[in-house]
Every structure is written in C-alpha cells, then in structure tokens.
Design a protein around this motif. Structure first.
Motif, PDB file in Angstrom:
ATOM      1  N   VAL A   1      71.154  46.907  15.268  1.00 39.71           N
ATOM      2  CA  VAL A   1      70.472  45.831  15.992  1.00 39.71           C
ATOM      3  C   VAL A   1      70.509  44.596  15.089  1.00 39.71           C
ATOM      4  O   VAL A   1      70.094  44.660  13.919  1.00 39.71           O
ATOM      5  N   ALA A   2      71.026  43.500  15.621  1.00 38.50           N
ATOM      6  CA  ALA A   2      71.182  42.278  14.815  1.00 38.50           C
ATOM      7  C   ALA A   2      70.357  41.144  15.409  1.00 38.50           C
ATOM      8  O   ALA A   2      70.509  40.807  16.585  1.00 38.50           O
ATOM      9  N   LEU A   3      69.467  40.584  14.602  1.00 34.75           N
ATOM     10  CA  LEU A   3      68.720  39.394  15.026  1.00 34.75           C
ATOM     11  C   LEU A   3      69.414  38.169  14.430  1.00 34.75           C
ATOM     12  O   LEU A   3      69.573  38.077  13.213  1.00 34.75           O
ATOM     13  N   VAL A   4      69.850  37.270  15.317  1.00 37.22           N
ATOM     14  CA  VAL A   4      70.613  36.087  14.895  1.00 37.22           C
ATOM     15  C   VAL A   4      69.794  34.843  15.219  1.00 37.22           C
ATOM     16  O   VAL A   4      69.502  34.581  16.398  1.00 37.22           O
ATOM     17  N   THR A   5      69.427  34.075  14.189  1.00 38.25           N
ATOM     18  CA  THR A   5      68.684  32.831  14.462  1.00 38.25           C
ATOM     19  C   THR A   5      69.686  31.701  14.726  1.00 38.25           C
ATOM     20  O   THR A   5      70.805  31.714  14.212  1.00 38.25           O
ATOM     21  N   GLY A   6      69.265  30.754  15.544  1.00 41.57           N
ATOM     22  CA  GLY A   6      70.167  29.664  15.904  1.00 41.57           C
ATOM     23  C   GLY A   6      71.307  30.155  16.776  1.00 41.57           C
ATOM     24  O   GLY A   6      72.446  29.694  16.656  1.00 41.57           O
ATOM     25  N   ALA A   7      70.980  31.099  17.681  1.00 41.45           N
ATOM     26  CA  ALA A   7      72.034  31.727  18.503  1.00 41.45           C
ATOM     27  C   ALA A   7      72.249  31.010  19.831  1.00 41.45           C
ATOM     28  O   ALA A   7      72.990  31.496  20.677  1.00 41.45           O
ATOM     29  N   SER A   8      71.614  29.845  20.019  1.00 46.00           N
ATOM     30  CA  SER A   8      71.727  29.183  21.320  1.00 46.00           C
ATOM     31  C   SER A   8      73.019  28.385  21.463  1.00 46.00           C
ATOM     32  O   SER A   8      73.374  27.978  22.566  1.00 46.00           O
ATOM     33  N   ARG A   9      73.714  28.126  20.349  1.00 47.41           N
ATOM     34  CA  ARG A   9      74.993  27.394  20.434  1.00 47.41           C
ATOM     35  C   ARG A   9      75.727  27.503  19.092  1.00 47.41           C
ATOM     36  O   ARG A   9      75.206  28.091  18.135  1.00 47.41           O
ATOM     37  N   GLY A  10      76.913  26.943  19.038  1.00 47.33           N
ATOM     38  CA  GLY A  10      77.646  26.778  17.791  1.00 47.33           C
ATOM     39  C   GLY A  10      77.947  28.080  17.054  1.00 47.33           C
ATOM     40  O   GLY A  10      78.294  29.102  17.659  1.00 47.33           O
ATOM     41  N   ILE A  11      77.823  28.038  15.738  1.00 45.18           N
ATOM     42  CA  ILE A  11      78.188  29.174  14.887  1.00 45.18           C
ATOM     43  C   ILE A  11      77.318  30.390  15.205  1.00 45.18           C
ATOM     44  O   ILE A  11      77.808  31.523  15.274  1.00 45.18           O
ATOM     45  N   GLY A  12      76.021  30.166  15.423  1.00 46.59           N
ATOM     46  CA  GLY A  12      75.103  31.286  15.711  1.00 46.59           C
ATOM     47  C   GLY A  12      75.470  32.002  16.995  1.00 46.59           C
ATOM     48  O   GLY A  12      75.428  33.236  17.082  1.00 46.59           O
ATOM     49  N   GLU A  13      75.848  31.223  18.011  1.00 47.89           N
ATOM     50  CA  GLU A  13      76.261  31.847  19.274  1.00 47.89           C
ATOM     51  C   GLU A  13      77.536  32.667  19.053  1.00 47.89           C
ATOM     52  O   GLU A  13      77.649  33.804  19.541  1.00 47.89           O
ATOM     53  N   ALA A  14      78.486  32.114  18.299  1.00 52.74           N
ATOM     54  CA  ALA A  14      79.741  32.851  18.031  1.00 52.74           C
ATOM     55  C   ALA A  14      79.446  34.140  17.268  1.00 52.74           C
ATOM     56  O   ALA A  14      80.028  35.195  17.564  1.00 52.74           O
ATOM     57  N   ILE A  15      78.533  34.086  16.304  1.00 46.91           N
ATOM     58  CA  ILE A  15      78.179  35.297  15.542  1.00 46.91           C
ATOM     59  C   ILE A  15      77.523  36.319  16.475  1.00 46.91           C
ATOM     60  O   ILE A  15      77.849  37.515  16.439  1.00 46.91           O
ATOM     61  N   ALA A  16      76.608  35.853  17.327  1.00 48.29           N
ATOM     62  CA  ALA A  16      75.923  36.767  18.261  1.00 48.29           C
ATOM     63  C   ALA A  16      76.949  37.465  19.164  1.00 48.29           C
ATOM     64  O   ALA A  16      76.900  38.687  19.365  1.00 48.29           O
ATOM     65  N   LEU A  17      77.893  36.680  19.691  1.00 50.00           N
ATOM     66  CA  LEU A  17      78.916  37.252  20.589  1.00 50.00           C
ATOM     67  C   LEU A  17      79.793  38.261  19.855  1.00 50.00           C
ATOM     68  O   LEU A  17      80.076  39.346  20.371  1.00 50.00           O
ATOM     69  N   GLU A  18      80.213  37.919  18.644  1.00 48.33           N
ATOM     70  CA  GLU A  18      81.119  38.836  17.922  1.00 48.33           C
ATOM     71  C   GLU A  18      80.386  40.068  17.427  1.00 48.33           C
ATOM     72  O   GLU A  18      80.961  41.152  17.369  1.00 48.33           O
ATOM     73  N   MET A  19      79.116  39.922  17.073  1.00 49.25           N
ATOM     74  CA  MET A  19      78.355  41.110  16.655  1.00 49.25           C
ATOM     75  C   MET A  19      78.177  42.053  17.846  1.00 49.25           C
ATOM     76  O   MET A  19      78.263  43.282  17.701  1.00 49.25           O
ATOM     77  N   ALA A  20      77.929  41.476  19.027  1.00 48.70           N
ATOM     78  CA  ALA A  20      77.809  42.312  20.232  1.00 48.70           C
ATOM     79  C   ALA A  20      79.129  43.008  20.524  1.00 48.70           C
ATOM     80  O   ALA A  20      79.172  44.198  20.849  1.00 48.70           O
TER      81      ALA A  20
END
Ligand SMILES: NC(=O)c1ccc[n+]([C@@H]2O[C@H](COP(=O)([O-])OP(=O)(O)OC[C@H]3O[C@@H](n4cnc5c(N)ncnc54)[C@H](OP(=O)(O)O)[C@@H]3O)[C@@H](O)[C@H]2O)c1
Length: 255
Positions: free
Chosen positions: A12-31
């Motif tokens: 389970v990964a909690l990603v801050t700043g996941a609403s756009r940009g680098i954080g969103e890309a990290i959230a998508l790739e972690m999923a």
C-alpha cells in the motif's frame, strides 16, 4: 531473484501531491506495479481524476484530501488509508511548492516559512506519522522523498526552495540511519520536469533556452521518466538501498 522484485504487489503506497504532475505519475506507476494507492493532495477534483485513471488501468486507489501542513488532517489520512487497506507500507513525500523566484535579499520571512513548511516540515510530518504506525505494527516500510537537483546543488533565485530540498536530503540520510533496518529512506532528485511547477520557466523563452543549455539531454523530462525510479526505490529491488539520493536530471548536476 527475478523481475518480480520490482513488483509492488500487495503493498500500500501513500503518495502526497498525487493530484497532478510527478506525484500523479508516481501514483499511476505504483498502481501499475501492483500497489494499492492512497492519493493525497488538497484538490479534491484533481485527486478523484487520479483515482479514476488508476481505476481505468485496473488498479486500486482511494483519494484523501489533506494539506501536508495540517497535522490532524495527515493523521486522519493515515487512519483512512488503514481503514481501507489495513496498513501503509510505502510513503512517497512528493507534495511541494515553489512560489518564489527572485533575489534572496528581497525575500520576506513569511514566504520563506511557507515554502519550508510545505516542502520540508510537511515531508517530516508525514514521515513521522508513517514511522510511528510501522512501529506500532512491528512492520517494515519504505519512504521515497522527492527532493530536487535543488537539493544537491544551489539554484540562484530559489533560496527557500533549495534550502527546503537540501533539508529533505539531510532528513533522508538521517532517518535512513535512525530507522534502519525497519524503514528504508531514500531521496529522488529530479531535474527539470514538464509539469505545472515549471510552466513559468518554460513559458519564458530566454530562461527556458538558458536552462536547456545546462541540461546535457537538452530537454525537460516527462513526469513518467521520474516515476520509475520511485517504483524501484519503494520495492524489494532496492532492498539494500537506503540513505541514497537518486538524481534523475538528464545530466544537469553532472557538470
Ligand atoms: N517539476 C520539476 O521540474 C521538479 C523538479 C525537481 C523536483 N520537483 C519536485 O517534485 C514534486 C512534485 O512537483 P511537480 O512538478 O509535480 O509539481 P506540481 O505539478 O505543482 O504538483 C505539486 C503537487 O503537490 C501538491 N501540493 C502542493 N502543496 C501541497 C500541500 N500543502 N499539501 C498537500 N499537497 C500539496 C499539489 O496538489 P494540490 O495543489 O492539489 O494540493 C500537487 O499534487 C515537488 O516536491 C517538487 O519540488 C519538481
């Protein structure tokens, strides 16, 4: 040992700043790598869009609206994550801001404090909350702190930003030593990336050209080119990596 060591299946990964940009890309790739994702930021609508993109790709995610400067809201976000997924195994401290570009002599203390409080104190607050909970369940975890090349070299006219990113690098090294072996703590230091964050410099032709001259790869990165390193650092492929600063900058800081 095979490529499954790069998988985040069951994490389970909690990603801050996941609403756009680098954080969103990290959230998508972690999923995509198999993690269940807790996407955190302040903008509810944009966060929901991140969650929808993860859903559409066959992943699992929830949105948590919170400001990293708000202690009770961060604790509540971790509570919500644990209700949904039992525990959080990976924290990505990515939320960040840089509202000042100018001579440090003209910088007011309120702006300085705001940038430090989001970028440095916000990351520490989330790391502390994460580590306390890992301890409570006698578990293990990994933290990926998104620093910047501004955390390893000075960037003129960005004094509070570079100070906050150097703080993240120092925090990474210290927590890595202090919290080993249970929690690995690494930093990821991107160079210039095409996000809302750099819109101002990309729109200014003179500054943009000047920056491109400094980047051996002669371009800004796409957010996806940063995200892969976060996935690597979060998983077992990086099981012996801690206290490291991984620069991904097209060669910017190499000369
Ligand atoms: N772009 C670059 O060239 C670059 C280079 C090196 C490092 N970085 C670092 O990479 C990280 C992400 O940058 P980015 O380029 O993706 O920027 P961005 O597009 O502006 O995204 C910033 C993210 O942080 C969130 N955020 C900002 N303040 C917050 C707060 N107080 N509480 C919670 N979330 C907050 C924003 O969401 P909300 O507005 O919805 O809260 C957004 O999701 C930052 O730490 C930045 O310093 C970026």
């Amino acid at each position: 040992m095979g490529l499954e060591r790069f998988s985040l299946d069951g994490r389970v990964a909690l990603v801050t700043g996941a609403s756009r940009g680098i954080g969103e890309a990290i959230a998508l790739e972690m999923a995509e790598a198999g993690a269940s994702v807790v996407a955190l930021a302040r903008s509810e609508g944009d966060l929901e869009a991140t969650v929808e993109r993860i859903d559409a790709g066959g992943g699992v995610a929830i949105a948590c609206t919170a400001d990293v400067t708000d202690g009770p809201a961060i604790a509540a976000a971790f509570d919500r994550a644990e209700e949904a997924f039992d525990s959080v195994d990976v924290l990505v401290n990515n939320a960040g801001t840089n509202p000042y570009f100018g001579d440090a002599k003209n910088l007011d203390i309120e702006t300085w404090e705001h940038i430090i409080s989001v970028n440095a104190t916000g990351a520490f607050r989330c790391a502390r909350e994460f580590a306390r909970r890992v301890d409570e369940r006698d578990g293990e975890g990994a933290i990926v702190n998104v620093a910047s090349v501004g955390g390893v070299v000075g960037l003129p006219y960005q004094a509070p930003y570079t100070a906050s990113k150097h703080a993240i690098v120092g925090l990474t090294r210290t927590l890595a030593v202090e919290w080993a072996p249970d929690i690995r703590v690494n930093a990821l230091a991107p160079g210039y990336v095409k996000t809302e964050f750099t819109e101002g410099v990309r729109d200014n032709e003179a500054i943009h050209e000047e920056l491109l001259d400094e980047i051996p790869q002669d371009r800004f990165a796409d957010p996806e080119e940063i995200a892969g390193t976060a996935v690597y650092l979060a998983g077992d492929a990086a099981s012996y990596a801690t206290g490291e600063v991984h620069v991904v900058d097209g060669g910017y800081a190499a000369h």
